[in-house]
Structure formats: C-alpha cells, structure tokens
Design an enzyme around this catalytic site. Structure first.
Site, PDB file in Angstrom:
ATOM      1  N   ARG A  83      13.150  25.242  40.542  1.00  0.00           N
ATOM      2  CA  ARG A  83      14.258  25.925  39.867  1.00  0.00           C
ATOM      3  C   ARG A  83      14.292  25.587  38.368  1.00  0.00           C
ATOM      4  O   ARG A  83      15.352  25.402  37.775  1.00  0.00           O
ATOM      5  CB  ARG A  83      15.607  25.582  40.506  1.00  0.00           C
ATOM      6  N   ASP A 124      20.903  41.914  39.470  1.00  0.00           N
ATOM      7  CA  ASP A 124      21.896  41.051  40.109  1.00  0.00           C
ATOM      8  C   ASP A 124      22.370  41.492  41.488  1.00  0.00           C
ATOM      9  O   ASP A 124      23.181  40.806  42.112  1.00  0.00           O
ATOM     10  CB  ASP A 124      23.103  40.864  39.175  1.00  0.00           C
ATOM     11  N   HIS A 139      14.020  46.873  36.777  1.00  0.00           N
ATOM     12  CA  HIS A 139      13.564  45.499  36.501  1.00  0.00           C
ATOM     13  C   HIS A 139      13.621  44.608  37.735  1.00  0.00           C
ATOM     14  O   HIS A 139      13.601  43.388  37.634  1.00  0.00           O
ATOM     15  CB  HIS A 139      14.379  44.878  35.354  1.00  0.00           C
ATOM     16  N   CYS A 147       5.065  42.512  46.494  1.00  0.00           N
ATOM     17  CA  CYS A 147       3.613  42.354  46.385  1.00  0.00           C
ATOM     18  C   CYS A 147       3.151  43.045  45.103  1.00  0.00           C
ATOM     19  O   CYS A 147       3.527  44.194  44.857  1.00  0.00           O
ATOM     20  CB  CYS A 147       2.927  42.978  47.600  1.00  0.00           C
ATOM     21  N   CYS A 150       0.669  46.330  46.409  1.00  0.00           N
ATOM     22  CA  CYS A 150       1.176  47.513  47.127  1.00  0.00           C
ATOM     23  C   CYS A 150       2.663  47.753  46.902  1.00  0.00           C
ATOM     24  O   CYS A 150       3.221  48.733  47.406  1.00  0.00           O
ATOM     25  CB  CYS A 150       0.864  47.413  48.609  1.00  0.00           C
ATOM     26  N   CYS A 171      -0.663  44.480  52.826  1.00  0.00           N
ATOM     27  CA  CYS A 171      -1.970  44.947  52.364  1.00  0.00           C
ATOM     28  C   CYS A 171      -3.000  43.825  52.425  1.00  0.00           C
ATOM     29  O   CYS A 171      -4.188  44.065  52.267  1.00  0.00           O
ATOM     30  CB  CYS A 171      -1.874  45.518  50.950  1.00  0.00           C
ATOM     31  N   GLY A 209      26.751  49.997  29.284  1.00  0.00           N
ATOM     32  CA  GLY A 209      26.456  48.586  29.034  1.00  0.00           C
ATOM     33  C   GLY A 209      25.006  48.274  28.768  1.00  0.00           C
ATOM     34  O   GLY A 209      24.519  47.223  29.165  1.00  0.00           O
ATOM     35  N   SER A 211      22.039  48.014  25.691  1.00  0.00           N
ATOM     36  CA  SER A 211      21.838  48.004  24.246  1.00  0.00           C
ATOM     37  C   SER A 211      20.812  49.058  23.834  1.00  0.00           C
ATOM     38  O   SER A 211      20.602  49.296  22.658  1.00  0.00           O
ATOM     39  CB  SER A 211      21.403  46.618  23.775  1.00  0.00           C
ATOM     40  N   ASN A 235      30.368  51.616  26.083  1.00  0.00           N
ATOM     41  CA  ASN A 235      29.912  50.347  25.499  1.00  0.00           C
ATOM     42  C   ASN A 235      30.873  49.968  24.366  1.00  0.00           C
ATOM     43  O   ASN A 235      31.189  50.804  23.526  1.00  0.00           O
ATOM     44  CB  ASN A 235      28.481  50.548  24.944  1.00  0.00           C
TER      45      ASN A 235
HETATM   46  P1  NAD Z   1      21.561  43.756  26.731  1.00  0.00           P
HETATM   47  O1  NAD Z   1      21.937  42.348  27.037  1.00  0.00           O
HETATM   48  O2  NAD Z   1      20.459  44.016  25.798  1.00  0.00           O
HETATM   49  O3  NAD Z   1      22.841  44.536  26.147  1.00  0.00           O
HETATM   50  C1  NAD Z   1      24.081  44.479  26.759  1.00  0.00           C
HETATM   51  C2  NAD Z   1      24.921  45.623  26.228  1.00  0.00           C
HETATM   52  O4  NAD Z   1      26.130  45.636  26.976  1.00  0.00           O
HETATM   53  C3  NAD Z   1      25.306  45.495  24.756  1.00  0.00           C
HETATM   54  O5  NAD Z   1      25.058  46.729  24.119  1.00  0.00           O
HETATM   55  C4  NAD Z   1      26.801  45.182  24.808  1.00  0.00           C
HETATM   56  O6  NAD Z   1      27.506  45.735  23.710  1.00  0.00           O
HETATM   57  C5  NAD Z   1      27.207  45.858  26.088  1.00  0.00           C
HETATM   58  N1  NAD Z   1      28.404  45.324  26.749  1.00  0.00           N
HETATM   59  C6  NAD Z   1      28.889  44.065  26.719  1.00  0.00           C
HETATM   60  N2  NAD Z   1      30.004  43.962  27.477  1.00  0.00           N
HETATM   61  C7  NAD Z   1      30.222  45.203  28.004  1.00  0.00           C
HETATM   62  C8  NAD Z   1      31.206  45.744  28.871  1.00  0.00           C
HETATM   63  N3  NAD Z   1      32.199  44.993  29.367  1.00  0.00           N
HETATM   64  N4  NAD Z   1      31.125  47.058  29.190  1.00  0.00           N
HETATM   65  C9  NAD Z   1      30.137  47.847  28.712  1.00  0.00           C
HETATM   66  N5  NAD Z   1      29.173  47.379  27.877  1.00  0.00           N
HETATM   67  C10 NAD Z   1      29.216  46.071  27.537  1.00  0.00           C
HETATM   68  O7  NAD Z   1      21.346  44.464  28.134  1.00  0.00           O
HETATM   69  P2  NAD Z   1      20.267  45.517  28.608  1.00  0.00           P
HETATM   70  O8  NAD Z   1      20.299  46.706  27.717  1.00  0.00           O
HETATM   71  O9  NAD Z   1      20.534  45.694  30.037  1.00  0.00           O
HETATM   72  O10 NAD Z   1      18.852  44.793  28.424  1.00  0.00           O
HETATM   73  C11 NAD Z   1      18.647  43.438  28.788  1.00  0.00           C
HETATM   74  C12 NAD Z   1      17.669  43.156  29.936  1.00  0.00           C
HETATM   75  O11 NAD Z   1      18.010  41.890  30.489  1.00  0.00           O
HETATM   76  C13 NAD Z   1      17.812  44.105  31.069  1.00  0.00           C
HETATM   77  O12 NAD Z   1      16.661  44.794  31.109  1.00  0.00           O
HETATM   78  C14 NAD Z   1      18.016  43.257  32.337  1.00  0.00           C
HETATM   79  O13 NAD Z   1      16.861  43.343  33.144  1.00  0.00           O
HETATM   80  C15 NAD Z   1      18.132  41.852  31.899  1.00  0.00           C
HETATM   81  N6  NAD Z   1      19.448  41.199  32.247  1.00  0.00           N
HETATM   82  C16 NAD Z   1      20.059  41.472  33.427  1.00  0.00           C
HETATM   83  C17 NAD Z   1      21.298  40.912  33.737  1.00  0.00           C
HETATM   84  C18 NAD Z   1      21.946  41.249  35.068  1.00  0.00           C
HETATM   85  O14 NAD Z   1      21.250  41.519  36.039  1.00  0.00           O
HETATM   86  N7  NAD Z   1      23.281  41.276  35.140  1.00  0.00           N
HETATM   87  C19 NAD Z   1      21.916  40.063  32.817  1.00  0.00           C
HETATM   88  C20 NAD Z   1      21.251  39.769  31.600  1.00  0.00           C
HETATM   89  C21 NAD Z   1      20.016  40.367  31.328  1.00  0.00           C
HETATM   90 ZN    ZN Z   2       0.669  44.182  49.397  1.00  0.00          ZN
END
Ligand code: NAD
Ligand code: ZN
Length: 267
Positions: A83, A124, A139, A147, A150, A171, A209, A211, A235
């Site tokens: 971890r 998540d 993502h 895998c 496959c 596979c 939400g 960016s 956003n």
């Molecule tokens: P990002 O972190 O780049 O951007 C987050 C966006 O959310 C910002 O534009 C911000 O202004 C906006 N935001 C913040 N609070 C908000 C709210 N309450 N309501 C609406 N919008 C809000 O996120 P992204 O564009 O998803 O790219 C980051 C990458 O990181 C993703 O591809 C993802 O795979 C990964 N990630 C995932 C998680 C998750 O699973 N929850 C968390 C962090 C990062």
């Molecule tokens: Zn496989």
C-alpha cells in the site's frame, strides 16, 4: 464597495442556468454526462486540480507509472500490496466515500429516461453505488482488476494473488493489473470505443466537475459540439471548454444537479 455580485442577482443567474439546462436536456434525444473528479468532491474525495486539488497542494505525479509496471510487474504488485501509495490522502478518502446528491441526481435522470450514458473519469465506483447503470469508466475502477491483453475485468475482492504478477485465467497470456488506468497507460480499447460511439450518438453533453484538460476525455465534448450538439457545464470554476457551452451552471454539482432533476420532473 464589494467585488462580489449581490446575492440576489447571482441567485437569479444560477436559477436561469438551471432552467435552461433542464429545458435543453428535455429537448434532447441522447444525453451523455462526461464526469470528472469534481462530482466526487462533495463526497470528500479530493480532486487533482483546482484550489484544493492534490497536485496544487503537492506536486505533479510521476508520468512513468505504467512504464514501471511494464518493466517489472512483480515489483509493481509488491509495492501495491505494501500500500505504498504516493496519494495516501486520496486512497483514504476513497475508502470511506459515499455518493452525494449529484451522483443520485444522475441516477434519477437515467431512471427518468433523460440521461442515456455516463462517461466518467472517476475511479471511485460511486456511480454504481448510487445505482447508475449505463456507465463507462474511461480511467477504470479501483475495485476491479483487468487483464492487459484481453481487458477481462474481475472484482479485486476474492481474486487469487498467490503468484505475482497474476496471469489472466481467461486468455492465459496477459498479466493482470489494477483496472485503474495509470499515467502513461493507454485507455482500454473497449472503454474508448464505447466513449466514441456515445459521443457520436450524443446531441447534448453535460460536463460535470471536469477540468477538461485530460485527453482523450476532453476531446469528446468538442466532437459533440462540432456535430451540432449542445454542451452544459456544471463547475464552480471556468474550464477551457466553457466558451463552447450553451449553458454554464457555475456552482457545485451536488447542490445544482438535484434542482435540474426537480425542474425536469415538474415539466
Ligand atoms: P480535475 O481534478 O482535473 O478537475 C476537477 C474539476 O472539478 C475542476 O475543474 C474543479 O473546478 C471542479 N470541481 C470542484 N468541485 C466541484 C463540485 N463540487 N462540483 C462540480 N465541479 C467541481 O478532475 P478531472 O477533470 O476528472 O481529471 C483528473 C483525473 O484524476 C481524472 O481523470 C480521474 O481519473 C482522476 N481522479 C479521480 C478521482 C475520483 O475517482 N473521485 C479523484 C481525483 C482524481
Ligand atoms: Zn486476458
């Protein structure tokens, strides 16, 4: 003197945007939501970018993650089992997060037949916990394994890990890794194909939400727009896609998406 607009005016503009969003969704044939980390911010999961983002507070990540996995998958698995996450804060938040009203609003829109698909960048699992059905996780999903050859996926829980790295029981040739897409890792073909096909069918895309700087996800709204579709952004902060949007809800998704649902129910 204050630089903020008076509360009343801000409220009115927001209300108009919510009305307009509901009208557009109601008038569209195939609505797709492109979701980013911001949707889960109100579930206590930190985002990467933005004022409270992990990269803003700490440093940009190592972009060689996937390269390292390919070079030495056994070592990658050992580190994973220790971890040794560089994002302990994110990992801990993910363990305890539950869906917020924004996730439930998307579930409601799907049940009402107003939302045909969710393309999420989140890993998540909160869409599924909220009850959404049509979800493509571009993502990956932190509760699954995949895998690399496959693309077969399994729940992490119960998967045998006696031998590292684990071989694909399907596979028999691929190595199994976490489903979450690492920096430098190609998007799994099946997920990418679904996103492309959804974007082609889509005549109204909700940008919630995100960016809008991570590709290929940020390219889908551009495709929708150039084929005549409409875009709605939810956003609190502007993004590079804001200027392409017909409607901008400049407020948190968990507070405003349920109001869009309410409007649609009343219409
Ligand atoms: P990002 O972190 O780049 O951007 C987050 C966006 O959310 C910002 O534009 C911000 O202004 C906006 N935001 C913040 N609070 C908000 C709210 N309450 N309501 C609406 N919008 C809000 O996120 P992204 O564009 O998803 O790219 C980051 C990458 O990181 C993703 O591809 C993802 O795979 C990964 N990630 C995932 C998680 C998750 O699973 N929850 C968390 C962090 C990062
Ligand atoms: Zn496989």
């Amino acid at each position: 003197m204050t630089l903020r607009e008076p509360e009343g005016e801000l409220g009115e503009a927001l209300e108009r945007a919510i009305d307009e969003a509901a009208r557009l969704i109601g008038a569209s044939r195939h609505v797709v939501a492109l979701v980013g980390a911001g949707l889960s911010a109100e579930s206590g999961v930190p985002t990467f970018r933005g004022p409270e983002g992990l990269w803003t507070k700490h440093r940009e990540p190592d972009l060689r993650d996937y390269e390292r996995f390919v070079e030495d998958p056994k070592r990658w698995w050992e580190l994973r089992q220790e971890r040794a996450s560089r994002f302990a804060e994110l990992a801990q938040a993910l363990e305890t997060a539950v869906p917020n009203p924004g996730h439930f609003a998307l579930r409601d829109l799907e049940e009402m037949g107003r939302l045909q698909h969710i393309i999420t960048q989140n890993i998540d699992n909160l869409h599924q916990i909220a009850g959404s059905q049509a979800v493509t996780e571009i993502h990956g999903n932190r509760t699954k394994l995949r895998c690399v050859v496959c693309n077969h996926r399994w729940p992490l829980e119960g998967f045998p890990l006696d031998e590292l790295p684990p071989k694909c029981p399907d596979c028999k040739s691929g190595i199994v890794k976490g489903d979450t897409v690492m920096f430098g890792e190609p998007i799994p073909r099946d997920a990418l194909d679904e996103c492309i096909s959804q974007s082609r069918m889509c005549d109204c895309m909700l940008l919630i939400g995100t960016s809008a700087v991570v590709y290929p996800a940020a390219g889908f709204p551009v495709d929708v727009k150039s084929s005549g579709g409409t875009l709605i952004e939810v956003n609190p902060t502007p993004t590079p896609l804001t200027e392409l949007c017909e409607v901008v809800i400049r407020a948190p998704a968990g507070e405003t998406l349920p109001l869009v649902v309410q409007k649609l129910r009343a219409s």
